[in-house]
Write a protein that holds these residues in place. Sequence first.
Motif, PDB file in Angstrom:
ATOM      1  N   LYS A   1      43.248  36.045  38.547  1.00  0.00           N
ATOM      2  CA  LYS A   1      41.812  36.414  38.205  1.00  0.00           C
ATOM      3  C   LYS A   1      41.488  36.535  36.885  1.00  0.00           C
ATOM      4  O   LYS A   1      42.348  36.799  35.996  1.00  0.00           O
ATOM      5  CB  LYS A   1      41.443  37.916  38.800  1.00  0.00           C
ATOM      6  CG  LYS A   1      41.083  37.814  40.433  1.00  0.00           C
ATOM      7  CD  LYS A   1      40.818  38.922  41.059  1.00  0.00           C
ATOM      8  CE  LYS A   1      40.485  38.552  42.487  1.00  0.00           C
ATOM      9  NZ  LYS A   1      39.982  39.763  43.254  1.00  0.00           N
TER      10      LYS A   1
ATOM     11  N   SER B   1      48.877  38.344  44.898  1.00  0.00           N
ATOM     12  CA  SER B   1      48.052  38.341  45.816  1.00  0.00           C
ATOM     13  C   SER B   1      47.818  39.686  46.629  1.00  0.00           C
ATOM     14  O   SER B   1      46.727  40.168  46.856  1.00  0.00           O
ATOM     15  CB  SER B   1      48.493  37.213  47.120  1.00  0.00           C
ATOM     16  OG  SER B   1      47.398  37.395  48.124  1.00  0.00           O
ATOM     17  N   GLU B   2      48.902  40.392  46.688  1.00  0.00           N
ATOM     18  CA  GLU B   2      48.808  41.567  47.507  1.00  0.00           C
ATOM     19  C   GLU B   2      48.307  42.655  46.566  1.00  0.00           C
ATOM     20  O   GLU B   2      47.799  43.875  46.840  1.00  0.00           O
ATOM     21  CB  GLU B   2      50.323  42.033  47.472  1.00  0.00           C
ATOM     22  CG  GLU B   2      50.841  41.318  48.565  1.00  0.00           C
ATOM     23  CD  GLU B   2      52.472  41.300  48.873  1.00  0.00           C
ATOM     24  OE1 GLU B   2      53.033  42.248  47.833  1.00  0.00           O
ATOM     25  OE2 GLU B   2      53.190  40.847  49.607  1.00  0.00           O
ATOM     26  N   ASN B   3      48.134  42.420  45.233  1.00  0.00           N
ATOM     27  CA  ASN B   3      47.554  43.309  44.341  1.00  0.00           C
ATOM     28  C   ASN B   3      46.163  42.996  43.884  1.00  0.00           C
ATOM     29  O   ASN B   3      45.659  43.493  42.826  1.00  0.00           O
ATOM     30  CB  ASN B   3      48.470  43.627  43.378  1.00  0.00           C
ATOM     31  CG  ASN B   3      49.476  44.558  43.593  1.00  0.00           C
ATOM     32  OD1 ASN B   3      49.482  45.625  43.663  1.00  0.00           O
ATOM     33  ND2 ASN B   3      50.822  43.799  43.451  1.00  0.00           N
ATOM     34  N   ASN B   4      45.770  41.945  44.638  1.00  0.00           N
ATOM     35  CA  ASN B   4      44.170  41.460  44.625  1.00  0.00           C
ATOM     36  C   ASN B   4      44.010  40.897  42.823  1.00  0.00           C
ATOM     37  O   ASN B   4      43.010  41.429  42.265  1.00  0.00           O
ATOM     38  CB  ASN B   4      43.182  42.778  44.642  1.00  0.00           C
ATOM     39  CG  ASN B   4      41.630  42.103  44.949  1.00  0.00           C
ATOM     40  OD1 ASN B   4      41.465  41.244  45.245  1.00  0.00           O
ATOM     41  ND2 ASN B   4      40.786  43.020  44.534  1.00  0.00           N
ATOM     42  N   LEU B   5      44.961  40.441  42.334  1.00  0.00           N
ATOM     43  CA  LEU B   5      44.850  39.798  41.012  1.00  0.00           C
ATOM     44  C   LEU B   5      44.979  38.170  41.050  1.00  0.00           C
ATOM     45  O   LEU B   5      45.054  37.645  39.977  1.00  0.00           O
ATOM     46  CB  LEU B   5      45.875  40.343  40.386  1.00  0.00           C
ATOM     47  CG  LEU B   5      45.999  41.833  40.104  1.00  0.00           C
ATOM     48  CD1 LEU B   5      47.442  42.408  39.360  1.00  0.00           C
ATOM     49  CD2 LEU B   5      45.012  42.236  39.006  1.00  0.00           C
TER      50      LEU B   5
ATOM     51  N   ARG C   1      52.747  35.796  45.487  1.00  0.00           N
ATOM     52  CA  ARG C   1      52.489  37.000  46.396  1.00  0.00           C
ATOM     53  C   ARG C   1      52.188  38.269  45.857  1.00  0.00           C
ATOM     54  O   ARG C   1      51.375  38.898  46.134  1.00  0.00           O
ATOM     55  CB  ARG C   1      53.768  37.126  47.471  1.00  0.00           C
ATOM     56  CG  ARG C   1      53.968  35.784  48.283  1.00  0.00           C
ATOM     57  CD  ARG C   1      54.850  36.247  49.666  1.00  0.00           C
ATOM     58  NE  ARG C   1      55.462  35.269  50.338  1.00  0.00           N
ATOM     59  CZ  ARG C   1      56.529  34.720  50.402  1.00  0.00           C
ATOM     60  NH1 ARG C   1      57.449  34.817  49.361  1.00  0.00           N
ATOM     61  NH2 ARG C   1      56.670  33.483  51.049  1.00  0.00           N
TER      62      ARG C   1
ATOM     63  N   SER D   1      43.234  34.544  41.778  1.00  0.00           N
ATOM     64  CA  SER D   1      42.379  33.663  42.210  1.00  0.00           C
ATOM     65  C   SER D   1      42.578  32.547  43.065  1.00  0.00           C
ATOM     66  O   SER D   1      41.896  32.169  44.168  1.00  0.00           O
ATOM     67  CB  SER D   1      41.432  33.192  40.832  1.00  0.00           C
ATOM     68  OG  SER D   1      40.749  34.120  40.403  1.00  0.00           O
TER      69      SER D   1
END
Length: 266
Positions: free
Chosen positions: A135, A246-250, A243, A252
């Motif tokens: 992100k 992705s798992e930590n909403n970081l 992963r 894009s």
Amino acid sequence: MNIFKQFIFILILLLPALSSAGSAGKQKAILEPEKIMTFAKKVEKYAASQGARAFIIARAGRPEKDLPKGIQFTHTAIAVYSQITLNNNEQVKGYAIHNLYQKVSELDKSTLIVDYPVDFFWGVQSLKAGIIIPKPELQNRIINIISSGKNKQLHNKNYSVIANPFNDQFQNCTEHTLDIINASIYQTTDINRLKNNAKHYFKPQKVKINPIKLMLGKAFMADVTTRDHENKIYTATFTSIGRYLSENNLLSQAIILEANKQVPLI
């Protein structure tokens, strides 16, 4: 064939899965140079089209059949959109790639090298790239870590191809990339804190490899050791980094880009 020759023949057959090829600097081209240059430009254009100022990039330096199960790439680094000075002193915009590479003369040691997409893909076995775009806020933090030189503080020159990401005894290219990412997330270069946070939040890849291959690798290859592991062997991989973000909403975007197609990484 005598016993010694039989042993050497078996050794040659067994070692490829642990070979570190693909984590060194620019090597002899295996594929046609024109195809490599076209593919490198494709990767750059794709990243730019997604607005990536910094992204994680990976390549396959060995045939996929020679890699341990679950591992798709042999080298991981960070690409940063930068002002680049050409040989004729002309300045252009493009991606500079920040690598941890093994030393050719000392495979158990590493150095930090900046190169560019064509160099990065020059010795690949296949035209396949891993692309992880964090992100924007994390991209900015990664850029700040690298531009300030703090990435150098995170470098451990003691290299192991299967380095344990939860301690600082050895390091490989992917662990170094993970350390930069975590330094960016937590805004610190305190390696003890970074390793402690990795233990709590990062899920590494279990290395599934024949025990005989591992034994021979440890005996005959300077860049293979398990001294930093306790029992089972886990290491950071390009996919496990994807992963983690992705798992930590970081995250894009995370894809595998090939010459004629692209597929999701996770």
